[in-house]
Design an enzyme around this catalytic site. Structure first.
Site, PDB file in Angstrom:
ATOM      1  N   ASP A   1      24.886  -1.440 -68.640  1.00 13.28           N
ATOM      2  CA  ASP A   1      25.033  -1.429 -67.184  1.00 13.28           C
ATOM      3  C   ASP A   1      26.264  -0.624 -66.797  1.00 13.28           C
ATOM      4  OD1 ASP A   1      22.867  -3.134 -66.858  1.00 13.28           O
ATOM      5  OD2 ASP A   1      24.069  -4.922 -66.465  1.00 13.28           O
TER       6      ASP A   1
ATOM      7  N   ARG B   1      18.982   4.581 -66.112  1.00 11.70           N
ATOM      8  CA  ARG B   1      18.494   3.752 -64.998  1.00 11.70           C
ATOM      9  C   ARG B   1      19.265   4.227 -63.761  1.00 11.70           C
ATOM     10  NH1 ARG B   1      20.833  -1.849 -65.326  1.00 11.70           N
ATOM     11  NH2 ARG B   1      19.089  -2.487 -66.641  1.00 11.70           N
TER      12      ARG B   1
HETATM   13  P1  FDA Z   1      19.399  -1.353 -50.435  1.00 11.92           P
HETATM   14  O1  FDA Z   1      20.670  -2.074 -50.714  1.00 11.92           O
HETATM   15  O2  FDA Z   1      19.407  -0.255 -49.428  1.00 11.92           O
HETATM   16  O3  FDA Z   1      18.310  -2.439 -50.056  1.00 11.92           O
HETATM   17  C1  FDA Z   1      16.973  -2.082 -49.703  1.00 11.92           C
HETATM   18  C2  FDA Z   1      16.205  -3.348 -49.359  1.00 11.92           C
HETATM   19  O4  FDA Z   1      16.043  -4.150 -50.532  1.00 11.92           O
HETATM   20  C3  FDA Z   1      16.907  -4.276 -48.364  1.00 11.92           C
HETATM   21  O5  FDA Z   1      16.635  -3.906 -47.048  1.00 11.92           O
HETATM   22  C4  FDA Z   1      16.331  -5.625 -48.747  1.00 11.92           C
HETATM   23  O6  FDA Z   1      15.031  -5.785 -48.211  1.00 11.92           O
HETATM   24  C5  FDA Z   1      16.207  -5.530 -50.252  1.00 11.92           C
HETATM   25  N1  FDA Z   1      17.412  -6.030 -50.943  1.00 11.92           N
HETATM   26  C6  FDA Z   1      18.334  -5.299 -51.593  1.00 11.92           C
HETATM   27  N2  FDA Z   1      19.278  -6.089 -52.160  1.00 11.92           N
HETATM   28  C7  FDA Z   1      18.940  -7.347 -51.822  1.00 11.92           C
HETATM   29  C8  FDA Z   1      19.520  -8.618 -52.092  1.00 11.92           C
HETATM   30  N3  FDA Z   1      20.622  -8.753 -52.790  1.00 11.92           N
HETATM   31  N4  FDA Z   1      18.901  -9.728 -51.582  1.00 11.92           N
HETATM   32  C9  FDA Z   1      17.759  -9.616 -50.854  1.00 11.92           C
HETATM   33  N5  FDA Z   1      17.165  -8.421 -50.585  1.00 11.92           N
HETATM   34  C10 FDA Z   1      17.738  -7.319 -51.051  1.00 11.92           C
HETATM   35  N6  FDA Z   1      24.381  -1.688 -59.722  1.00 11.92           N
HETATM   36  C11 FDA Z   1      25.445  -1.195 -60.433  1.00 11.92           C
HETATM   37  O7  FDA Z   1      26.470  -0.820 -59.840  1.00 11.92           O
HETATM   38  N7  FDA Z   1      25.389  -1.135 -61.809  1.00 11.92           N
HETATM   39  C12 FDA Z   1      24.277  -1.509 -62.497  1.00 11.92           C
HETATM   40  O8  FDA Z   1      24.260  -1.418 -63.724  1.00 11.92           O
HETATM   41  C13 FDA Z   1      23.157  -1.996 -61.760  1.00 11.92           C
HETATM   42  N8  FDA Z   1      22.006  -2.406 -62.398  1.00 11.92           N
HETATM   43  C14 FDA Z   1      20.895  -2.700 -61.642  1.00 11.92           C
HETATM   44  C15 FDA Z   1      19.686  -2.984 -62.275  1.00 11.92           C
HETATM   45  C16 FDA Z   1      18.535  -3.191 -61.528  1.00 11.92           C
HETATM   46  C17 FDA Z   1      17.240  -3.438 -62.228  1.00 11.92           C
HETATM   47  C18 FDA Z   1      18.591  -3.130 -60.094  1.00 11.92           C
HETATM   48  C19 FDA Z   1      17.368  -3.304 -59.254  1.00 11.92           C
HETATM   49  C20 FDA Z   1      19.797  -2.923 -59.473  1.00 11.92           C
HETATM   50  C21 FDA Z   1      20.956  -2.728 -60.220  1.00 11.92           C
HETATM   51  N9  FDA Z   1      22.178  -2.531 -59.606  1.00 11.92           N
HETATM   52  C22 FDA Z   1      23.252  -2.075 -60.348  1.00 11.92           C
HETATM   53  C23 FDA Z   1      22.361  -2.878 -58.161  1.00 11.92           C
HETATM   54  C24 FDA Z   1      22.184  -1.674 -57.258  1.00 11.92           C
HETATM   55  O9  FDA Z   1      23.255  -0.785 -57.425  1.00 11.92           O
HETATM   56  C25 FDA Z   1      22.108  -2.088 -55.774  1.00 11.92           C
HETATM   57  O10 FDA Z   1      23.299  -2.716 -55.412  1.00 11.92           O
HETATM   58  C26 FDA Z   1      20.951  -3.013 -55.442  1.00 11.92           C
HETATM   59  O11 FDA Z   1      19.807  -2.676 -56.156  1.00 11.92           O
HETATM   60  C27 FDA Z   1      20.598  -2.914 -53.947  1.00 11.92           C
HETATM   61  O12 FDA Z   1      20.231  -1.610 -53.629  1.00 11.92           O
HETATM   62  P2  FDA Z   1      18.713  -1.182 -53.271  1.00 11.92           P
HETATM   63  O13 FDA Z   1      18.424   0.070 -54.035  1.00 11.92           O
HETATM   64  O14 FDA Z   1      17.800  -2.284 -53.499  1.00 11.92           O
HETATM   65  O15 FDA Z   1      18.788  -0.704 -51.750  1.00 11.92           O
END
Ligand code: FDA
Length: 303
Positions: free
Chosen positions: A131, A181
């Site tokens: 990660d 990723r």
């Molecule tokens: P965004 O934050 O724009 O959210 C889009 C939509 O998704 C929201 O409108 C909501 O509907 C939903 N959503 C998102 N987060 C939510 C929550 N917490 N609760 C409820 N709904 C939510 N980061 C990092 O810095 N290092 C890492 O190694 C990883 N590893 C990682 C693995 C995996 C499998 C995922 C999915 C994510 C990560 N992340 C991460 C976290 C990533 O950086 C990010 O903070 C979150 O995925 C939220 O971003 P989104 O891309 O979902 O978009």
């Protein structure tokens, strides 16, 4: 300070952490995002989602350990997790943080700890994802992941779209065939090194996804954002074997509706499944991503 910043600041607050992690109510509320305290709890979730056509990567919660003994104990738990997944008929796949393996204490010992894990994963057909933590660790994480990939295969890392440097990192990792990723990024970073607005982060996410789909090694598109998912699907449709060239990844407990839809449409999906007792920083980062989760939390406390 905006709410996201405040929550991320509090995610590193040791006093609040002690209080929250020992609160029975908070533990119950966090169970929306965390599979449970034990490896058995996590394996049950893996088997359940496997029956729904979804793969898993296990994360034993913990970061910034304070001794090499603690780091070795984490490594041993991960070794157990890989072997237990294999025995249970689940593809052995784990995600870890280098500060949990001792990076802040002794970089060589940390790399040796992770090397044992990657070696084990390679011997049973598994995979280790390193990660990405805050920007203080970006270069070291990429260097270690690249070295371990070159030694064993079976090791990849994570790139954060909010960092300005990421385009160059993706290009280098693609050239070395290291699996990436792609996520947006979950830490508090200054505007000198990170895009400050969601619009810019989203634009960069799609640019990086494009580079990964075109030249990367089986990229993982990690997001719950329907716009990012639509953009990636459109780009991927240019390839004839589109759905097997990459996988989507999401976090356990978030956007289950979207998870089900993607699987029904034939896309590969892997869920990131955290387990263990050190859940506070992970939980706070999930709250920071979507402050509306605070309402859900408040309702839970009220009930
Ligand atoms: P965004 O934050 O724009 O959210 C889009 C939509 O998704 C929201 O409108 C909501 O509907 C939903 N959503 C998102 N987060 C939510 C929550 N917490 N609760 C409820 N709904 C939510 N980061 C990092 O810095 N290092 C890492 O190694 C990883 N590893 C990682 C693995 C995996 C499998 C995922 C999915 C994510 C990560 N992340 C991460 C976290 C990533 O950086 C990010 O903070 C979150 O995925 C939220 O971003 P989104 O891309 O979902 O978009």
């Amino acid at each position: 300070m905006p709410l996201r910043g405040l929550l991320l600041y509090l995610s590193e607050h040791p006093g609040l952490r002690r209080w929250v992690e020992t609160s029975a109510i908070a533990r119950r509320l966090s169970s929306r995002f965390i599979a449970g305290d034990t490896l058995d709890d996590a394996l049950k979730v893996c088997l359940r989602i496997k029956s729904q056509g979804i793969s898993a990567t296990l994360d034993y919660l913990g970061e910034n350990v304070r001794s090499l003994e603690e780091a070795a104990a984490c490594r041993d738990m991960y070794l157990r997790a890989l072997r237990a997944m294999k025995e249970a008929g689940i593809h052995p796949n784990v995600s870890l943080k280098l500060t949990q393996f001792g990076l802040d204490l002794d970089a060589e010992a940390c790399e040796a700890n992770v090397a044992r894990l990657v070696d084990c994963a390679a011997s049973i057909g598994g995979f280790v994802r390193i990660d990405m933590e805050s920007s203080a660790y970006t270069s070291r994480t990429i260097d270690i992941a690249t070295r371990l990939h070159e030694r064993f295969g079976s090791c990849g890392t994570v790139i954060q779209a909010y960092l300005i440097r990421s385009a160059e990192d993706v290009e280098n990792l693609n050239r070395r065939r290291v699996r990436v990723r792609l996520c947006k990024g979950a830490y508090l970073e200054p505007p000198t090194i990170a895009y400050p607005s969601k619009r810019e982060v989203d634009q960069n996410y799609l640019r990086l996804a494009d580079a990964l789909l075109a030249q990367g090694e089986y990229p993982a598109i990690a997001t719950h954002d329907p716009k990012m998912i639509a953009g990636v699907r459109e780009r991927a449709s240019e390839y004839c074997d589109a759905s097997s060239r990459f996988e989507f990844q999401m976090l356990y407990g978030i956007r289950r509706d979207l998870q089900r839809r993607l699987v029904a449409q034939g896309y590969r999906l892997r869920l990131y499944i955290p387990f263990g007792e050190a859940w506070y920083p992970y939980f706070m980062r999930r709250l920071a991503e979507r402050p509306a989760n605070l309402l859900f939390l408040a309702r839970g406390f009220w009930r």
